[in-house]
Design an enzyme around this catalytic site. Sequence first.
Site, PDB file in Angstrom:
ATOM      1  N   PHE A 140     -47.214   6.144  73.973  1.00 17.64           N
ATOM      2  CA  PHE A 140     -47.282   6.565  72.726  1.00 17.64           C
ATOM      3  C   PHE A 140     -48.171   7.255  72.645  1.00 17.64           C
ATOM      4  O   PHE A 140     -49.523   6.322  73.084  1.00 17.64           O
ATOM      5  CB  PHE A 140     -47.741   5.493  71.967  1.00 17.64           C
ATOM      6  CG  PHE A 140     -47.639   5.697  70.497  1.00 17.64           C
ATOM      7  CD1 PHE A 140     -46.368   5.588  69.847  1.00 17.64           C
ATOM      8  CD2 PHE A 140     -49.513   5.678  69.958  1.00 17.64           C
ATOM      9  CE1 PHE A 140     -46.803   5.924  68.371  1.00 17.64           C
ATOM     10  CE2 PHE A 140     -49.105   5.612  69.097  1.00 17.64           C
ATOM     11  CZ  PHE A 140     -48.332   6.052  67.832  1.00 17.64           C
ATOM     12  N   ASP A 225     -54.956   9.047  78.438  1.00 15.95           N
ATOM     13  CA  ASP A 225     -54.931   8.657  77.029  1.00 15.95           C
ATOM     14  C   ASP A 225     -55.791   7.017  77.547  1.00 15.95           C
ATOM     15  O   ASP A 225     -55.008   5.825  76.856  1.00 15.95           O
ATOM     16  CB  ASP A 225     -53.939   8.449  76.290  1.00 15.95           C
ATOM     17  CG  ASP A 225     -53.877   8.129  74.973  1.00 15.95           C
ATOM     18  OD1 ASP A 225     -54.913   7.920  74.724  1.00 15.95           O
ATOM     19  OD2 ASP A 225     -52.716   8.470  73.872  1.00 15.95           O
ATOM     20  N   LYS A 254     -59.736   4.829  68.092  1.00 15.19           N
ATOM     21  CA  LYS A 254     -60.328   4.000  67.571  1.00 15.19           C
ATOM     22  C   LYS A 254     -61.480   3.176  67.274  1.00 15.19           C
ATOM     23  O   LYS A 254     -62.050   3.341  66.666  1.00 15.19           O
ATOM     24  CB  LYS A 254     -59.236   2.520  68.785  1.00 15.19           C
ATOM     25  CG  LYS A 254     -57.318   2.862  68.600  1.00 15.19           C
ATOM     26  CD  LYS A 254     -56.589   2.395  68.503  1.00 15.19           C
ATOM     27  CE  LYS A 254     -55.029   2.874  68.746  1.00 15.19           C
ATOM     28  NZ  LYS A 254     -54.727   1.893  67.249  1.00 15.19           N
TER      29      LYS A 254
END
Length: 399
Positions: A140, A225, A254
Site C-alpha cells: 500500500f 516506503d 504519519k
Amino acid sequence: MTTETEFIQTQAEKYLLQNYGSRNLALVRGQGAHVWDNEGRRYLDLLSGLGVNNLGHCHPKVVAAIQHQAQTLLHVSNLYLIEPQARLAKLLVEHSPADRVFFCNSGTEAVEAAIKLARRYSHEQHGPGRHTIITLRNSFHGRTMGSLSATGQTKYQKGFEPMLERFVNVPINDLEAMKAAVDDTVCAVLLEPVQGEGGIHPCRPDYLRGVRELCDQRRLLLMFDEIQCGLGRSGHLFAADEFGVEPDVITLAKSLAGGVPIGAMLAKEEPAKVLSAGTHAATFGGNPLSCAAGVAAFQVILDEKLPERSQAVGGRFKERLLQLKQKHAAIVEVRGMGLMIGAQLAFPAAEAQGYLREHGILAGSAGPDVLRFLPPLIVDENELLAATEVLDKFLTTRP
Ligand code: PLP
C-alpha cells in the site's frame, strides 16, 4: 448513543462524502496513549490514530512547539528560507542514510515525489523509456493516481482505471521473482520493509539485502516506503536499520510531526540532484508549523529512545500474543516487529475490534481478518499487556 453523538453522526452523514463509511464514535480529547469520546468514556488507543500518534496524543513538547510557532509564523512560501524546515531536514539527514529532504503534506505526496524522482533520474541517466517501477504484491502506497498505481492491491484501484502505466508487482520475499521482473525498462524498486495495510508482513533481511544487490547490479533506485513502519515503529529509527540495508530513497509521513500533517521524501545526493529548481513543489510542503512540530517530535523520539522502547515492549507484547495463539486456534498467525503487530484471525477482525472497543480498547484491522496493533511507542507496558487479557477473554467466550 446520546443525542449529541446522534447529532454529530447525522451531520456527518448528511454533509460529508461517505468515503469513510458510517462512524458512531466521536473522539474529542487525547492524552498520552488514551483518548476520550464525547460522552466522557476513555479508550486505550492501540492504533495511534492510524500510525500517527507514535508519541501519544498531545505530547507536551510537540504542543509547546506548535503553540510557539503558531504565534510566531504560520505560513510563508517556499520562495523564502524557512528555519524549522531546515532544522527538521538536518535532523533527518543526520539520522538516516539520506542526504537531502523534500517536504510535503502526506504520505501519498511523499510517494508521488519518489516516483517522480525515480522517473526523472532514469530519464537523465538513460533517456526515455526506462520508467517501470517494481513494487510488491499486497503493498500500500497511497490513494493518488501515482501511489495508487504503485499499490499492489487491486481492491483500491477498482473503478479508477486506467492506472499510471509501468508498475509491476511481485510477491514479497521472493528474490527470484524480483530478478525475473527486472528488464531494460525498470528504473526503481519501491517497497515497504514491513507491509502495513497489506496485513503486517515484514520483508526478510536476506531478501532485502538481495534486493539491494540486485538494484546495485542493475543500477536501479531502491526506495523504502517507511510511512507506517518508520520513525521507531518497527523497533528501529528506520526499518532499514534493522535489515542493514541502505535505500536510496525513504518516504515518511504519519507520525513525523507528532500529529500534524506532513510528508517527506529523503534521498541520496546523486538522485536528489535531478529535482532541481522548478521541477517539483508543494505550497504547504515544509511549512513552519508542521516542521516545528516535526523537530520537537523527532527530538522526543531520540531523547526518549522510543525505537529501543518499541523493540523491547513490542517484543514482550508479541510474545504474549504468541502465547494466546498457543491457546486459541482462532489466532492463525502473529506477525510483525517492534510495536507494529498483526494477529491473523480465523474470523473477521471487526468482531474482535468491536469487543475490544466495548472494553475501552481501540485496535485496527489490516484486511478482513488481521487485527492490527500500532500502539503509541510511549504506551504503558502493563496496560498493553492487559489488553491481551481482554482479547484472551473474548477468544475464550466467543461462540
Ligand atoms: N504508504 C504507506 C506504507 C502507508 O501506510 C500509507 C497510509 O496508510 C500511505 C503510504 C499513504 O499515506 P497518506 O494516507 O498520508 O497519504
